[in-house]
Design an enzyme around this catalytic site. Structure first.
Site, mmCIF file in Angstrom:
data_model
loop_
_atom_site.group_PDB
_atom_site.id
_atom_site.type_symbol
_atom_site.label_atom_id
_atom_site.label_comp_id
_atom_site.label_asym_id
_atom_site.label_seq_id
_atom_site.Cartn_x
_atom_site.Cartn_y
_atom_site.Cartn_z
ATOM 1 N N LYS B 78 14.571 -4.715 -0.456
ATOM 2 C CA LYS B 78 13.591 -3.744 -0.378
ATOM 3 C C LYS B 78 13.353 -3.258 0.871
ATOM 4 O O LYS B 78 13.231 -4.077 2.003
ATOM 5 C CB LYS B 78 12.356 -3.975 -1.382
ATOM 6 N N SER B 153 8.021 0.857 -7.980
ATOM 7 C CA SER B 153 8.481 1.378 -6.513
ATOM 8 C C SER B 153 9.869 0.536 -6.037
ATOM 9 O O SER B 153 10.471 1.325 -5.321
ATOM 10 C CB SER B 153 7.519 1.059 -5.449
ATOM 11 N N SER B 177 5.999 -3.130 -10.048
ATOM 12 C CA SER B 177 7.033 -2.328 -9.217
ATOM 13 C C SER B 177 8.461 -3.091 -9.140
ATOM 14 O O SER B 177 9.277 -2.848 -8.498
ATOM 15 C CB SER B 177 6.442 -2.272 -7.547
#
Lengths: 92, 475
Positions: B78, B153, B177
């Site tokens: 990420k 996310s 997330s």
């Protein structure tokens, strides 16, 4: 929330914001506050002094990086610098 | 030809050990997929220039006998994770061009084993969102249905794995997330016990909530990665727990599972998803569990509590982004105050600004909201802890909805926030929780179930997850 409340919060948070955005935000935040206001009607157990589950652990206060060993990497990211200091705009 | 659609970490390791293919060839297979699919899906923001150098280093480990299960395994990460010398932006304009000056401890643990990081993937800006639509670098599409969101996310890490552009990936979770995008992309997603994995070098959102965890095709892959991420990091992270203290509270297992009454009834849950959820309970029954409907008086307040605690931490946390030391900075300003106002006003996206303002508000008035939320957080944790003395696990859907269409819910923040309604209890209480895929709907959208266990029973979750996977497949 009033437009003036949003403007004041934005200024506290150092965020420039147009009136148009502040108005939209006032509406969004009203809806969010209606949702989070649930906490005021939640059945809370009597207040007691609780030790939080999470506590910050602090390491010994000793220098663990040799002086200057990471300065160049850190400085490389600063937009403006002078004589080994990060430079800022004038304050007054 | 490497069949990457059938690959697991152990299969790849076996093939690399036997020399059926090289690490370079394995990485190239993924790079080929990325080249074909990423322009449309936008999972990756950047493919690292040194992928083949990393591959060569991993290959050396096979040559000199120091290879582990993870050596040479191509992973996505990420965009809020730091590797020294590489860009990291948390998908925000305010960190545009930022180059990390150190490496996150959790990632270093994997680098030491010789994993290959293919690139950094998209996310909601500063991890604020449930659909990867608040990124400053465009939306990510769901590889299973490109008109829909991948969740968020960690939507980039999820889409990267679901499009077979990485074997597995690293996500981070403040509230759902990892688990929610995993569920939207038909993957396994794991959120560890708070304090298991170092947060050093992970761009913080909510410090008391954030954890790093894996997204993968199988529970075993998630387990292998999680075990490598884990470490005690007293020098750099004040929230990891010493290894000897990572002991679950003693309890006797009952073979009973608690399902919250709302989830049993399907209140506020998509009908098709709820049907799939009820069917998944049969898998647990086939495994010998008894399912009981349990009412949790406080759990329904979890998301409201989260939307006080999180913005409070966000608004204090993101104070450090001021354009002075790193990141985006305003070009014209007459004094320091105007410089701050402009830098932050121009650099932060809409959702970040919204949450910073909300956080400033809940911390005002002598912190009345915040203090009440903390008391409730504590009470919710106790409620969950007590449940675990009678039930082995709490089982719920991951999110109340199926992957929704791009553009949906962007103008209604509260509707978007509700995507995390079943995630919040685990994050507030620090408990580990795993999302498992349970099959597709008639229209081909993925459905998922979530299992939550007491703190430090991460291994119990992997065990039950693997058993669920086997049982569900053989049904």
């Amino acid at each position: 929330m009033q437009l003036s409340d949003i403007k004041k919060l934005a200024s506290t948070a150092r965020i420039s914001m147009s009136d148009e955005e502040a108005e939209g935000l006032a509406k969004d935040l009203d809806a969010t506050l209606v949702y989070i206001n649930q906490v005021n009607s939640a059945p809370l157990p009597p207040e007691e002094v609780v030790v939080p589950l999470n506590r910050n652990a602090v390491r010994d206060d000793v220098v663990s990086n040799p002086t200057g060993s990471v300065a160049a990497d850190v400085f490389a990211q600063a937009p403006s610098q002078m004589d080994g200091f990060v430079k800022v705009k004038k304050i007054l | 030809m490497i069949d990457i659609k059938d690959l697991t970490i152990e299969k790849a390791h076996d093939a690399l050990t036997k020399g059926e293919y090289t690490v370079r060839e394995l990485c190239q297979a993924y790079l080929d997929v990325i080249k074909e699919k990423n322009p449309d899906i936008n999972a990756y923001l950047e493919i690292f220039a040194d992928v083949m150098d990393q591959a060569d280093k991993a290959q050396d480990k096979f040559k000199n006998g120091t290879a582990t299960l993870l050596t040479g395994i191509p992973l996505a990460m990420k965009d809020n994770m730091l590797i020294k010398g590489k860009h990291a932006s948390a998908a925000s304009k305010i960190l545009e061009g930022y180059t990390a000056s150190y490496t996150a401890t959790a990632l270093q643990n994997l680098i030491d084993q010789g994993v290959v990081f293919l690139g950094r993937t998209n996310m909601d800006e500063f991890a604020m969102g449930s659909s990867t639509q608040t990124s400053a670098y465009g939306v990510t599409r769901n590889p299973l249905d490109r008109e829909r969101v991948p969740g968020g996310s960690s939507g980039g890490p999820a889409a990267a794995v679901a499009m077979y552009g990485a074997l597995a990936s690293l996500g981070s979770e403040t509230c759902g997330s990892i688990r929610q995008p995993a569920s939207f992309c038909g993957l396994v997603g794991f959120k560890p016990t708070y304090g298991a994995v170092s947060r050093s070098g992970i761009i913080a959102m909510g410090n008391s909530l954030d954890q790093v965890g894996p997204l993968a095709h199988t529970v075993r892959d998630a387990e292998i990665i999680h075990k490598a991420l884990v470490s005690y990091d007293p020098e750099l992270d004040g929230t990891t727990v010493p290894m000897e203290k990572r002991v679950p509270a003693p309890r006797t297992l009952t073979k009973k599972i608690a399902v919250p009454a709302e989830c049993m009834k399907g209140e506020g849950i998509d009908t098709e998803l709820h049907e799939a959820f009820l069917k998944s309970l049969d898998t647990f029954r086939a495994m010998g569990y008894t399912i009981e409907t349990v009412s949790f008086p406080l759990m329904p307040y979890s998301l409201a509590v989260y939307y006080i605690v999180m913005p409070a931490e966000v608004s204090t946390n993101l104070e450090r982004l001021d354009g002075i030391r790193y990141g985006y900075h305003a070009k014209e300003a007459k004094d320091l105050n105007e410089f701050y106002m402009k830098t932050r006003g121009e650099g932060f996206g809409r959702e970040s600004r919204r949450r910073i303002i909300l956080g400033s508000y809940v911390l005002s008035n002598d912190g009345e909201y915040y203090r009440r939320a903390l008391r409730l957080r504590d009470a919710i944790t106790k409620e969950l802890d007590e449940t675990f003395t009678k039930y082995d696990f709490v089982v719920t859907p991951v999110a109340p909805m199926l992957p929704f269409k791009l553009g949906e819910k962007l103008t209604d923040p509260v509707a978007m926030y509700l995507a995390d309604v079943f995630s919040a209890p685990a994050n507030l209480s620090g408990a580990p929780s795993i999302a498992l895929p349970i099959g597709l709907t008639a229209t081909g959208l993925p459905t998922a179930v979530q299992i939550t266990a007491p703190r430090w029973e991460d291994d119990t979750l992997f065990a039950v997850g693997k058993e669920f996977e086997r049982t569900n497949q053989s049904k």
